[in-house]
Design a protein around this motif. Sequence first.
Motif, PDB file in Angstrom:
ATOM      1  N   TYR A   1      56.969  60.695  85.509  1.00 23.80           N
ATOM      2  CA  TYR A   1      57.630  60.088  84.360  1.00 23.80           C
ATOM      3  C   TYR A   1      59.126  60.375  84.420  1.00 23.80           C
ATOM      4  O   TYR A   1      59.551  61.424  84.897  1.00 23.80           O
ATOM      5  N   PHE A   2      59.917  59.440  83.906  1.00 28.96           N
ATOM      6  CA  PHE A   2      61.375  59.570  83.910  1.00 28.96           C
ATOM      7  C   PHE A   2      61.937  58.826  82.702  1.00 28.96           C
ATOM      8  O   PHE A   2      61.258  57.990  82.097  1.00 28.96           O
TER       9      PHE A   2
ATOM     10  N   ILE B   1      59.894  66.673  75.518  1.00 28.10           N
ATOM     11  CA  ILE B   1      59.550  65.910  76.726  1.00 28.10           C
ATOM     12  C   ILE B   1      60.771  65.139  77.206  1.00 28.10           C
ATOM     13  O   ILE B   1      61.101  65.159  78.400  1.00 28.10           O
ATOM     14  N   LEU B   2      61.451  64.450  76.302  1.00 28.41           N
ATOM     15  CA  LEU B   2      62.634  63.684  76.691  1.00 28.41           C
ATOM     16  C   LEU B   2      63.701  64.596  77.299  1.00 28.41           C
ATOM     17  O   LEU B   2      64.295  64.267  78.331  1.00 28.41           O
ATOM     18  N   TYR B   3      63.932  65.750  76.679  1.00 25.06           N
ATOM     19  CA  TYR B   3      64.909  66.695  77.233  1.00 25.06           C
ATOM     20  C   TYR B   3      64.490  67.189  78.610  1.00 25.06           C
ATOM     21  O   TYR B   3      65.324  67.348  79.502  1.00 25.06           O
ATOM     22  N   SER B   4      63.212  67.411  78.813  1.00 24.57           N
ATOM     23  CA  SER B   4      62.751  67.871  80.127  1.00 24.57           C
ATOM     24  C   SER B   4      62.995  66.811  81.193  1.00 24.57           C
ATOM     25  O   SER B   4      63.279  67.127  82.351  1.00 24.57           O
ATOM     26  N   LEU B   5      62.945  65.539  80.798  1.00 26.25           N
ATOM     27  CA  LEU B   5      63.155  64.452  81.753  1.00 26.25           C
ATOM     28  C   LEU B   5      64.641  64.177  82.008  1.00 26.25           C
ATOM     29  O   LEU B   5      64.980  63.381  82.876  1.00 26.25           O
ATOM     30  N   PHE B   6      65.531  64.849  81.275  1.00 29.35           N
ATOM     31  CA  PHE B   6      66.965  64.758  81.555  1.00 29.35           C
ATOM     32  C   PHE B   6      67.257  65.260  82.965  1.00 29.35           C
ATOM     33  O   PHE B   6      68.112  64.731  83.661  1.00 29.35           O
TER      34      PHE B   6
ATOM     35  N   ALA C   1      57.427  52.890  73.339  1.00 38.26           N
ATOM     36  CA  ALA C   1      58.752  52.710  72.740  1.00 38.26           C
ATOM     37  C   ALA C   1      59.815  52.372  73.801  1.00 38.26           C
ATOM     38  O   ALA C   1      60.988  52.241  73.471  1.00 38.26           O
ATOM     39  N   LYS C   2      59.372  52.283  75.048  1.00 36.29           N
ATOM     40  CA  LYS C   2      60.256  51.956  76.179  1.00 36.29           C
ATOM     41  C   LYS C   2      61.356  52.993  76.380  1.00 36.29           C
ATOM     42  O   LYS C   2      62.460  52.683  76.796  1.00 36.29           O
ATOM     43  N   LEU C   3      61.020  54.257  76.065  1.00 37.99           N
ATOM     44  CA  LEU C   3      61.968  55.340  76.258  1.00 37.99           C
ATOM     45  C   LEU C   3      61.788  56.019  77.608  1.00 37.99           C
ATOM     46  O   LEU C   3      62.701  56.671  78.099  1.00 37.99           O
TER      47      LEU C   3
ATOM     48  N   VAL D   1      68.731  55.873  76.663  1.00 37.14           N
ATOM     49  CA  VAL D   1      67.931  56.966  76.101  1.00 37.14           C
ATOM     50  C   VAL D   1      68.725  58.262  76.174  1.00 37.14           C
ATOM     51  O   VAL D   1      68.830  59.004  75.186  1.00 37.14           O
ATOM     52  N   ARG D   2      69.313  58.514  77.314  1.00 38.98           N
ATOM     53  CA  ARG D   2      70.137  59.714  77.502  1.00 38.98           C
ATOM     54  C   ARG D   2      71.301  59.715  76.501  1.00 38.98           C
ATOM     55  O   ARG D   2      71.619  60.728  75.891  1.00 38.98           O
ATOM     56  N   THR D   3      71.921  58.565  76.314  1.00 36.74           N
ATOM     57  CA  THR D   3      73.073  58.447  75.412  1.00 36.74           C
ATOM     58  C   THR D   3      72.676  58.691  73.964  1.00 36.74           C
ATOM     59  O   THR D   3      73.374  59.396  73.234  1.00 36.74           O
TER      60      THR D   3
END
Length: 110
Positions: free
Chosen positions: A88-89, A39-44, A74-76, A95-97
């Motif tokens: 969502y973003f 999910i985090l990678y998709s929001l990159f 987690a405020k990510l 987070v990216r770093t």
Amino acid sequence: MHNHNATLETVRKGMIGDGELNDLVALFKVFGDKTRMKILYSLFESELCVCAIGELLNMSPSAISHQLKTLKEAKLIGNRREGKTIYYFLADEHVRTIIAQGYNHITEER
């Protein structure tokens, strides 16, 4: 035997407290889930709604929503509403770093 008291004192002064350490451990536990990392990678690349993330990862909206809740707590990630749709973003560049540094670490030649 050598005396390392000065070194230990310097290290002790630089250590974080148990409360902060617990928070840091909890943060890294959130990163320890494959679905959440996807999910985090998709929001990159772009902000996405639940249905788009679900389609991308071939998962149900309810399964995605559960993971989004954890990431948000987690405020990510952050979100914004547009009509009835919530997008969502990534919450910020930190987070990216964190993710990019982890990726660089595992892919660097040793």
